[in-house]
Design a protein around this motif. Structure first.
Motif, PDB file in Angstrom:
ATOM      1  N   MET A 149      11.251  -2.229 -12.408  1.00  0.00           N
ATOM      2  CA  MET A 149      11.163  -3.277 -11.389  1.00  0.00           C
ATOM      3  C   MET A 149      10.582  -2.738 -10.087  1.00  0.00           C
ATOM      4  O   MET A 149       9.887  -3.432  -9.371  1.00  0.00           O
ATOM      5  N   GLY A 150      10.894  -1.452  -9.796  1.00  0.00           N
ATOM      6  CA  GLY A 150      10.366  -0.867  -8.564  1.00  0.00           C
ATOM      7  C   GLY A 150       8.850  -0.871  -8.546  1.00  0.00           C
ATOM      8  O   GLY A 150       8.222  -1.234  -7.549  1.00  0.00           O
ATOM      9  N   LEU A 151       8.237  -0.484  -9.682  1.00  0.00           N
ATOM     10  CA  LEU A 151       6.779  -0.462  -9.761  1.00  0.00           C
ATOM     11  C   LEU A 151       6.206  -1.872  -9.673  1.00  0.00           C
ATOM     12  O   LEU A 151       5.182  -2.097  -9.020  1.00  0.00           O
ATOM     13  N   TRP A 152       6.875  -2.827 -10.290  1.00  0.00           N
ATOM     14  CA  TRP A 152       6.407  -4.212 -10.273  1.00  0.00           C
ATOM     15  C   TRP A 152       6.410  -4.764  -8.845  1.00  0.00           C
ATOM     16  O   TRP A 152       5.415  -5.330  -8.395  1.00  0.00           O
ATOM     17  N   VAL A 153       7.515  -4.578  -8.123  1.00  0.00           N
ATOM     18  CA  VAL A 153       7.585  -5.061  -6.737  1.00  0.00           C
ATOM     19  C   VAL A 153       6.605  -4.274  -5.856  1.00  0.00           C
ATOM     20  O   VAL A 153       5.980  -4.825  -4.935  1.00  0.00           O
ATOM     21  N   GLY A 154       6.443  -2.974  -6.142  1.00  0.00           N
ATOM     22  CA  GLY A 154       5.479  -2.181  -5.386  1.00  0.00           C
ATOM     23  C   GLY A 154       4.065  -2.720  -5.514  1.00  0.00           C
ATOM     24  O   GLY A 154       3.297  -2.754  -4.547  1.00  0.00           O
ATOM     25  N   LEU A 155       3.700  -3.162  -6.723  1.00  0.00           N
ATOM     26  CA  LEU A 155       2.376  -3.752  -6.926  1.00  0.00           C
ATOM     27  C   LEU A 155       2.236  -5.066  -6.160  1.00  0.00           C
ATOM     28  O   LEU A 155       1.165  -5.366  -5.615  1.00  0.00           O
ATOM     29  N   LEU A 156       3.305  -5.849  -6.114  1.00  0.00           N
ATOM     30  CA  LEU A 156       3.260  -7.103  -5.335  1.00  0.00           C
ATOM     31  C   LEU A 156       3.038  -6.804  -3.849  1.00  0.00           C
ATOM     32  O   LEU A 156       2.243  -7.469  -3.181  1.00  0.00           O
ATOM     33  N   PHE A 157       3.734  -5.788  -3.345  1.00  0.00           N
ATOM     34  CA  PHE A 157       3.558  -5.405  -1.941  1.00  0.00           C
ATOM     35  C   PHE A 157       2.144  -4.862  -1.701  1.00  0.00           C
ATOM     36  O   PHE A 157       1.550  -5.096  -0.649  1.00  0.00           O
ATOM     37  N   LEU A 158       1.616  -4.138  -2.683  1.00  0.00           N
ATOM     38  CA  LEU A 158       0.252  -3.626  -2.565  1.00  0.00           C
ATOM     39  C   LEU A 158      -0.741  -4.780  -2.462  1.00  0.00           C
ATOM     40  O   LEU A 158      -1.655  -4.757  -1.622  1.00  0.00           O
ATOM     41  N   ALA A 159      -0.559  -5.794  -3.299  1.00  0.00           N
ATOM     42  CA  ALA A 159      -1.439  -6.965  -3.240  1.00  0.00           C
ATOM     43  C   ALA A 159      -1.360  -7.624  -1.877  1.00  0.00           C
ATOM     44  O   ALA A 159      -2.384  -8.010  -1.286  1.00  0.00           O
ATOM     45  N   ALA A 160      -0.148  -7.734  -1.324  1.00  0.00           N
ATOM     46  CA  ALA A 160       0.022  -8.364  -0.009  1.00  0.00           C
ATOM     47  C   ALA A 160      -0.698  -7.575   1.080  1.00  0.00           C
ATOM     48  O   ALA A 160      -1.253  -8.158   2.020  1.00  0.00           O
ATOM     49  N   SER A 161      -0.708  -6.236   0.956  1.00  0.00           N
ATOM     50  CA  SER A 161      -1.338  -5.412   1.994  1.00  0.00           C
ATOM     51  C   SER A 161      -2.853  -5.559   2.018  1.00  0.00           C
ATOM     52  O   SER A 161      -3.496  -5.221   3.016  1.00  0.00           O
ATOM     53  N   PHE A 162      -3.443  -6.055   0.916  1.00  0.00           N
ATOM     54  CA  PHE A 162      -4.893  -6.210   0.847  1.00  0.00           C
ATOM     55  C   PHE A 162      -5.354  -7.636   1.173  1.00  0.00           C
ATOM     56  O   PHE A 162      -6.537  -7.930   1.093  1.00  0.00           O
ATOM     57  N   VAL A 163      -4.416  -8.495   1.533  1.00  0.00           N
ATOM     58  CA  VAL A 163      -4.803  -9.866   1.899  1.00  0.00           C
ATOM     59  C   VAL A 163      -5.754  -9.807   3.092  1.00  0.00           C
ATOM     60  O   VAL A 163      -5.480  -9.118   4.081  1.00  0.00           O
ATOM     61  N   PRO A 164      -6.893 -10.499   3.060  1.00  0.00           N
ATOM     62  CA  PRO A 164      -7.862 -10.437   4.153  1.00  0.00           C
ATOM     63  C   PRO A 164      -7.280 -10.874   5.497  1.00  0.00           C
ATOM     64  O   PRO A 164      -6.433 -11.778   5.561  1.00  0.00           O
TER      65      PRO A 164
ATOM     66  N   VAL B 207      -6.789   3.606   7.874  1.00  0.00           N
ATOM     67  CA  VAL B 207      -5.752   2.660   8.291  1.00  0.00           C
ATOM     68  C   VAL B 207      -5.280   1.827   7.103  1.00  0.00           C
ATOM     69  O   VAL B 207      -4.080   1.674   6.858  1.00  0.00           O
ATOM     70  N   GLN B 208      -6.245   1.292   6.333  1.00  0.00           N
ATOM     71  CA  GLN B 208      -5.884   0.468   5.186  1.00  0.00           C
ATOM     72  C   GLN B 208      -5.112   1.284   4.161  1.00  0.00           C
ATOM     73  O   GLN B 208      -4.158   0.794   3.547  1.00  0.00           O
ATOM     74  N   GLY B 209      -5.505   2.534   3.962  1.00  0.00           N
ATOM     75  CA  GLY B 209      -4.825   3.376   2.992  1.00  0.00           C
ATOM     76  C   GLY B 209      -3.377   3.642   3.364  1.00  0.00           C
ATOM     77  O   GLY B 209      -2.478   3.571   2.517  1.00  0.00           O
ATOM     78  N   VAL B 210      -3.132   3.945   4.635  1.00  0.00           N
ATOM     79  CA  VAL B 210      -1.760   4.203   5.083  1.00  0.00           C
ATOM     80  C   VAL B 210      -0.915   2.940   4.980  1.00  0.00           C
ATOM     81  O   VAL B 210       0.226   2.967   4.502  1.00  0.00           O
ATOM     82  N   ILE B 211      -1.464   1.809   5.430  1.00  0.00           N
ATOM     83  CA  ILE B 211      -0.718   0.551   5.385  1.00  0.00           C
ATOM     84  C   ILE B 211      -0.388   0.174   3.941  1.00  0.00           C
ATOM     85  O   ILE B 211       0.744  -0.207   3.616  1.00  0.00           O
ATOM     86  N   SER B 212      -1.356   0.286   3.060  1.00  0.00           N
ATOM     87  CA  SER B 212      -1.128  -0.084   1.659  1.00  0.00           C
ATOM     88  C   SER B 212      -0.182   0.897   0.972  1.00  0.00           C
ATOM     89  O   SER B 212       0.659   0.496   0.155  1.00  0.00           O
ATOM     90  N   GLY B 213      -0.305   2.193   1.274  1.00  0.00           N
ATOM     91  CA  GLY B 213       0.618   3.176   0.706  1.00  0.00           C
ATOM     92  C   GLY B 213       2.044   2.924   1.153  1.00  0.00           C
ATOM     93  O   GLY B 213       2.997   3.020   0.359  1.00  0.00           O
ATOM     94  N   LEU B 214       2.208   2.598   2.429  1.00  0.00           N
ATOM     95  CA  LEU B 214       3.538   2.262   2.946  1.00  0.00           C
ATOM     96  C   LEU B 214       4.075   1.015   2.255  1.00  0.00           C
ATOM     97  O   LEU B 214       5.266   0.936   1.913  1.00  0.00           O
ATOM     98  N   ALA B 215       3.197   0.024   2.025  1.00  0.00           N
ATOM     99  CA  ALA B 215       3.618  -1.207   1.354  1.00  0.00           C
ATOM    100  C   ALA B 215       4.110  -0.912  -0.066  1.00  0.00           C
ATOM    101  O   ALA B 215       5.138  -1.449  -0.503  1.00  0.00           O
ATOM    102  N   VAL B 216       3.381  -0.067  -0.796  1.00  0.00           N
ATOM    103  CA  VAL B 216       3.799   0.282  -2.157  1.00  0.00           C
ATOM    104  C   VAL B 216       5.164   0.959  -2.137  1.00  0.00           C
ATOM    105  O   VAL B 216       6.062   0.630  -2.943  1.00  0.00           O
ATOM    106  N   ALA B 217       5.354   1.898  -1.212  1.00  0.00           N
ATOM    107  CA  ALA B 217       6.627   2.614  -1.139  1.00  0.00           C
ATOM    108  C   ALA B 217       7.775   1.669  -0.799  1.00  0.00           C
ATOM    109  O   ALA B 217       8.861   1.755  -1.387  1.00  0.00           O
ATOM    110  N   LEU B 218       7.546   0.767   0.158  1.00  0.00           N
ATOM    111  CA  LEU B 218       8.592  -0.192   0.518  1.00  0.00           C
ATOM    112  C   LEU B 218       8.912  -1.116  -0.654  1.00  0.00           C
ATOM    113  O   LEU B 218      10.083  -1.413  -0.928  1.00  0.00           O
ATOM    114  N   GLY B 219       7.872  -1.575  -1.343  1.00  0.00           N
ATOM    115  CA  GLY B 219       8.086  -2.444  -2.492  1.00  0.00           C
ATOM    116  C   GLY B 219       8.825  -1.728  -3.606  1.00  0.00           C
ATOM    117  O   GLY B 219       9.735  -2.289  -4.236  1.00  0.00           O
ATOM    118  N   TYR B 220       8.433  -0.495  -3.866  1.00  0.00           N
ATOM    119  CA  TYR B 220       9.099   0.287  -4.905  1.00  0.00           C
ATOM    120  C   TYR B 220      10.577   0.476  -4.562  1.00  0.00           C
ATOM    121  O   TYR B 220      11.461   0.323  -5.416  1.00  0.00           O
TER     122      TYR B 220
END
Length: 527
Positions: A1-16, A25-38
């Motif tokens: 479930m951690g990986l699944w939610v992490g992917l959802l957070f990753l998708a949210a971080s790439f919203v235009p 900047v995008q890499g750090v924000i998206s990496g942080l999003a994956v970690a928080l989601g996980y």
């Protein structure tokens, strides 16, 4: 479930969003999003198993959920790529997808991996503490106590480290940067510039932003080369934070320096509220000095070392106190002059500086009775006067370019063409808001958390059609964009350039000034 939610957070971080971001900047924000989601997903799964029983999720359901999340990420990445290409066309910049996307994805993996390992280490430590405590107390109590202690430590971390240490550390770092003496920036030799011969303001106390502002003042010969007639040395005065203990003392020092330089004998006095860091855009003042052939005095006092968005979150009263102290002190002194001999008072502010000015006045009439012209650049929409004018705008005009009462006193625009567009008479004193539809500093408010903004329904010319509104996500996306607003090309985001010169030419031009001369001046300044 951690990986699944992490992917959802990753998708949210790439919203235009409004503006393109550097890959770092995008890499750090998206990496942080994956970690928080996980972490959120893992915590949810742990809660489910501990309190609701261990009911394993079927393999088929796991695969389906993962596939859907992965498909969502791919789809959002495609939209993200289309958005970057769209933004590149709208803003006339080069935004290639390669190597941008590979660099972003690589940095996401690295950042997420490091943060997840850190989280696992903390979780292991808390688990050890719980098991140790469970030797003496029931398991449920050990779990509860450990959870409470972890929560208290998080609160203390943010209170003592983030608020108590990080913010002061940022201020110290910015103060150190502001005190740096840049190569080639020497004390002025003109008595009409702060820090020069006879000045009451020490060069060392002006900070790097103040020293740059004063050192960049045009000379008499430069003005004469443009005008063809004898010019005056423009007066520039900047009182840094280190020059006095509070805003009132700095304003008093500014007035003393104005007395010394003869500023009250000039035709135009421009009072400036800088950005949070104390920076003043060279375009902001150069234009009006050339326009009036040096018969000007530009006066600013610093109120912070931090970027505007940091001050806006921390203590936004600083800008208002500085602007109010300066206006009060200068107005009191000018009122001692015979009415026919008083200089024109113009006020200028960018970003938080504009917000600070706005909060001084009850309404438009209060403003226009106090000054002779206003230029506010990249204003936050949370400013009270901006909100009032935009709310009462003429029917049919969009929020990103409102028209108020046919433009008779105040006008909004991105450039001179916008400001000249309303067909009615523009009576002095004139107020100008320079703003871009793509500027996050103007549009970021807490209303974005749960409310779709009106400016997304009627989009400005440089907002991509691929930008959606998603509750909460859009708010945080634009919060990140605050840090990259000044990286946009001129004419977009928070970069205004020569549009400020165009605005001054409409607010208070010298007698006989024409639009052709404005174009010639802009060409000279850009050259």
């Amino acid at each position: 479930m951690g990986l699944w939610v992490g992917l959802l957070f990753l998708a949210a971080s790439f919203v235009p969003g409004l503006l393109p971001r550097p890959w770092q900047v995008q890499g750090v924000i998206s990496g942080l999003a994956v970690a928080l989601g996980y972490g959120a997903g893992s915590a949810l799964l742990g809660f489910w198993r501990r309190w609701l029983g261990s009911h394993p999720i079927g393999r088929g359901l796991q695969v389906t959920a993962f596939a859907l999340a992965a498909a969502l990420v791919v789809w959002v990445l495609v939209v993200h790529g289309l958005w970057r290409l769209d933004i590149a066309a709208l803003m006339d910049v080069d935004l290639p997808l390669f190597p941008y996307l590979p660099l972003v994805l690589a940095s996401v993996v690295v950042v997420a991996f490091l943060l997840i390992q850190l989280g696992r280490g903390i979780r292991a430590l808390l688990g050890w503490c719980r098991r140790l405590l469970a030797r003496w107390v029931p398991d449920w109590l050990a779990t509860g106590v450990t959870s409470v202690v972890a929560l208290v430590l998080v609160v203390l971390f943010f209170d003592m480290v983030v608020a108590g240490q990080l913010v002061p550390a940022l201020e110290k770092a910015h103060r150190t940067s502001d005190q740096r003496f840049e190569p080639g920036v020497a004390p002025p030799t003109s008595e009409f510039l702060a820090g020069g011969p006879g000045s009451m303001i020490e060069w060392e106390t002006m900070g790097s932003q103040g020293r740059n502002f004063v050192a960049q003042a045009p000379t008499e010969s430069q003005l004469e080369d443009f005008s063809g007639v004898r010019a005056l040395q423009p007066i520039r005065i900047y009182v840094g934070l280190a020059a006095a203990n509070d805003a009132q003392a700095r304003a008093a020092l500014a007035v003393e320096e104005m007395e010394r330089t003869g500023a009250f004998d000039r035709d135009v006095v421009v009072l400036i509220a800088p950005t949070g860091s104390g920076w003043i855009d060279p375009y902001a003042i150069d234009g009006i000095e050339y326009m009036h052939n040096g018969d000007t005095a530009a006066v600013a006092i610093q109120y912070s070392y931090l970027a505007s968005w940091m001050v806006m979150i921390g203590n936004q009263d600083l800008a208002m106190d500085a602007a109010g102290s300066l206006l009060t002190a200068v107005t009191e002194r000018i009122n001692r002059e015979p009415e026919g001999d008083r200089p024109r008072i113009l006020i200028y502010g960018e970003s938080l500086g504009a917000f600070g000015w706005e909060r001084l006045f009850e309404d438009l009439d209060d403003l226009t009775s106090a000054v002779d012209g206003v230029l506010w650049v990249g204003p936050p929409r949370s400013g009270p006067l901006w909100k009032q004018l935009a709310s009462d705008r003429d029917p049919g005009s969009p929020l990103w370019r409102p028209v108020y009462r046919g433009g008779e006193t105040v006008r909004f625009g991105a450039d001179g063409d916008d400001l000249a567009a309303p067909e009615g008479e523009w009576e002095p004193p004139r107020l100008v808001y320079l703003q871009h539809a793509s500027d996050p500093i103007t549009w970021w408010t807490t209303e974005l958390i749960f409310n779709r903004p009106e400016w997304l329904d009627d989009r400005g010319p440089d907002i991509s059609g691929h930008m959606p509104y998603l509750p909460v996500i859009t708010y945080w996306q634009m919060a990140v964009d605050l840090a990259v607003g000044t990286n946009a090309p001129i004419g977009h985001g928070h970069k205004f350039g020569s549009a400020q010169t165009e605005a001054w030419a409409l607010i208070y031009p010298p007698a006989g000034w024409t639009s052709a001369e404005t174009k010639r001046l802009i060409a000279a300044l850009d050259g």
